[in-house]
Scaffold this active site. Sequence first.
Site, mmCIF file in Angstrom:
data_model
loop_
_atom_site.group_PDB
_atom_site.id
_atom_site.type_symbol
_atom_site.label_atom_id
_atom_site.label_comp_id
_atom_site.label_asym_id
_atom_site.label_seq_id
_atom_site.Cartn_x
_atom_site.Cartn_y
_atom_site.Cartn_z
ATOM 1 N N ASP A 27 0.983 -1.048 0.022
ATOM 2 C CA ASP A 27 -0.026 -0.104 -0.008
ATOM 3 C C ASP A 27 0.885 1.288 -0.029
ATOM 4 O OD1 ASP A 27 -2.184 1.507 0.202
ATOM 5 O OD2 ASP A 27 -2.886 0.710 2.057
ATOM 6 N N ASP A 121 -3.620 2.729 -5.672
ATOM 7 C CA ASP A 121 -2.367 2.538 -4.923
ATOM 8 C C ASP A 121 -2.118 1.511 -3.999
ATOM 9 O OD1 ASP A 121 -4.391 3.082 -3.386
ATOM 10 O OD2 ASP A 121 -3.530 4.569 -2.029
ATOM 11 N N GLU A 122 -2.750 0.331 -4.357
ATOM 12 C CA GLU A 122 -2.533 -0.911 -3.588
ATOM 13 C C GLU A 122 -2.722 -2.136 -4.303
ATOM 14 O OE1 GLU A 122 -5.380 -1.603 -0.203
ATOM 15 O OE2 GLU A 122 -6.756 -0.214 -1.202
#
EC number: 2.7.7.7
Length: 432
Positions: A27, A121-122
């Site tokens: 993350d 974003d993860e």
Amino acid sequence: MSRQDGASRRVSAHDADDSGTPILHVDMDAFFVSVELLERPELRGLPIIVGNKEGRSVVTSASYEARRYGVRAAMPVSQAMRLCPSAVVLPPHHGRYREYSDRVMEVFESVTPLVEPLSIDEAFLDVSGAVRLLGSPRTIAALVKQRVLDATGLPCSVGLASTKYVAKLASGLSKPDGLLVVPADETLAFLHPLPVGALWGVGGRTEEQLTNRGIRTIGQLASTPLSMLQRAVGEASGRRLLELANGIDPRGIELARREKSVSHEVTFPTDVSDPTILKRELLNLAGLVAIRLRKGGYAGRTISIRVRYADFSVVTRSRTIGEATNVGRRVYDEAASLFDDLDRGGRLVRLVGVKVDQLVPADEAGAGLWDPDEEWREAEQTIDRVASRFGDLAIAPASLLGKPRRRGLGSRGDSQGAGSTDQPLGPVDTER
């Protein structure tokens, strides 16, 4: 964005037992802020808000320094500035975030082909097959962190566990820039002291229902009889929460995640009551949703609208149609009909949104003996061809001429809460 501000950060020792922890959750840390700071390094260490000061913009992302003042994503920027008057407000650059997201995902795929992106974003990674070449899971996690930093200049946090859910919890607790291993035989010892709100699927209402019954920790939930849980939260939810609380999560990596829905919303600079203006905005939003559906190769059967009034009360309405569609005009016609059926009573509107779900691959949508959307479909396919050459805003419906059209970010969808946005441009950051 979670409420994690780094104050309770946990990381693992180098000799932590990672022998049964092949699942990584990686993350990015305060992703949008971190990308902005690449261009403004002199602002590092200061409270930063990504958003727009003008009108009634909401916080897209906040640095850990700003979060310590209580600033959160989706909070009005005006409220955030009252909480943290010293914060620096930076405008968002969504194209830049997508560019860096692509670089990050390329790093993940250089380590293992088993990558499941969750949002911009993860992602989850299964590194079982990379151990022989690259070393232990913890060694690989450290390698991923370094490669992401080398490729982008951005920090990330990694959780390692035997299951996806526990790995995701671990990455959140290790923020910022941390690495936390949860040994397989310590899974329950890790889970049970945590608050019940940390469980996947426990929102505010469910948490209240559980705490009212004295269930405040995951450990307490794990020892609760299934029948009691099901009376509290429903049959399916009760069973799923009990399994998670006992460390049971059999899900593997999904290589081809199907979007669950596509949506766009807009908050008006000033409250609106004129139905002509409101329906014109629905037309714009329906078009943006349809463009994203076509780009993603999807069509959907359920069309919904969301209306937030000036008093912040929210109304949603939905309708399921016979054949799945990705035609903007069809989406608009259904959305406008749902809007017309609302008993608004002249109330001022703060926000409107359009969503399409029950998605299927477009080539599986299957029209009937005749296609009621044929003419509009052909027109919009022409628009797609023009847009591919001259840009998304090169052509628009006549009713939108003279009105600035808003671009969609084209994210992976809002199955994790990322595709739906409470402001004119782009989504609220889903990072932690």
